[in-house]
Motif scaffolding. Sequence first.
Motif, mmCIF file in Angstrom:
data_model
loop_
_atom_site.group_PDB
_atom_site.id
_atom_site.type_symbol
_atom_site.label_atom_id
_atom_site.label_comp_id
_atom_site.label_asym_id
_atom_site.label_seq_id
_atom_site.Cartn_x
_atom_site.Cartn_y
_atom_site.Cartn_z
ATOM 1 N N GLU A 6 -86.508 61.618 -50.633
ATOM 2 C CA GLU A 6 -88.434 61.351 -50.488
ATOM 3 C C GLU A 6 -87.512 59.000 -50.117
ATOM 4 N N SER A 7 -88.829 58.799 -50.155
ATOM 5 C CA SER A 7 -88.580 57.083 -50.073
ATOM 6 C C SER A 7 -89.864 56.490 -50.640
ATOM 7 N N ALA A 92 -92.135 55.315 -64.301
ATOM 8 C CA ALA A 92 -91.113 56.577 -64.414
ATOM 9 C C ALA A 92 -90.505 56.656 -62.827
ATOM 10 N N VAL A 93 -89.960 58.495 -62.998
ATOM 11 C CA VAL A 93 -89.276 58.350 -61.545
ATOM 12 C C VAL A 93 -89.893 59.811 -61.151
ATOM 13 N N TYR A 94 -90.872 58.906 -59.189
ATOM 14 C CA TYR A 94 -91.334 60.435 -58.777
ATOM 15 C C TYR A 94 -90.418 61.247 -58.187
ATOM 16 N N TYR A 95 -91.284 62.314 -58.199
ATOM 17 C CA TYR A 95 -90.686 63.770 -57.264
ATOM 18 C C TYR A 95 -91.278 64.158 -56.414
ATOM 19 N N GLY A 106 -87.377 67.374 -54.830
ATOM 20 C CA GLY A 106 -86.840 66.211 -54.005
ATOM 21 C C GLY A 106 -86.048 65.525 -54.654
ATOM 22 N N GLN A 107 -85.110 64.440 -55.233
ATOM 23 C CA GLN A 107 -84.275 63.508 -56.107
ATOM 24 C C GLN A 107 -83.910 63.013 -56.712
ATOM 25 N N GLY A 108 -85.742 62.411 -56.582
ATOM 26 C CA GLY A 108 -86.387 61.031 -57.051
ATOM 27 C C GLY A 108 -86.176 60.208 -56.750
#
Length: 115
Positions: A6-7, A92-95, A106-108
């Motif tokens: 992710e990016s 938030a942390v997006y995955y 993904g790693q988030g």
Amino acid sequence: QVHLVESGGGLVQPGGSLRLSCAASGFIFGRYAMSWYRQVPGKERELVANIVSAGGSTNYADNVKGRFTISRDNAKNTWYLQMNSLKPEDTAVYYCKLTAGNVYWGQGTQVTVSS
């Protein structure tokens, strides 16, 4: 083995925009679905949007409809989440998640919406 990277996360002011990307490496075949989830501390991970490979139909959580858009580039094995009109509650942390027989995450990436 499929690997997701992710990016695109970061800090943005309310009303701003960000685009997240999720690139999948490895061999992917057959029908699959690509999704974005998000999670804040103390809460369950929630579905934000998804898109299926066959037909490209999409689905969104009610609280992001009209603001977020999920899309894909099959040639690049990459999908995106365009986020507009961001609100502090989008922090938030997006995955990213790929469902292709097995399930891959993904790693988030952290998204922070703050002035």
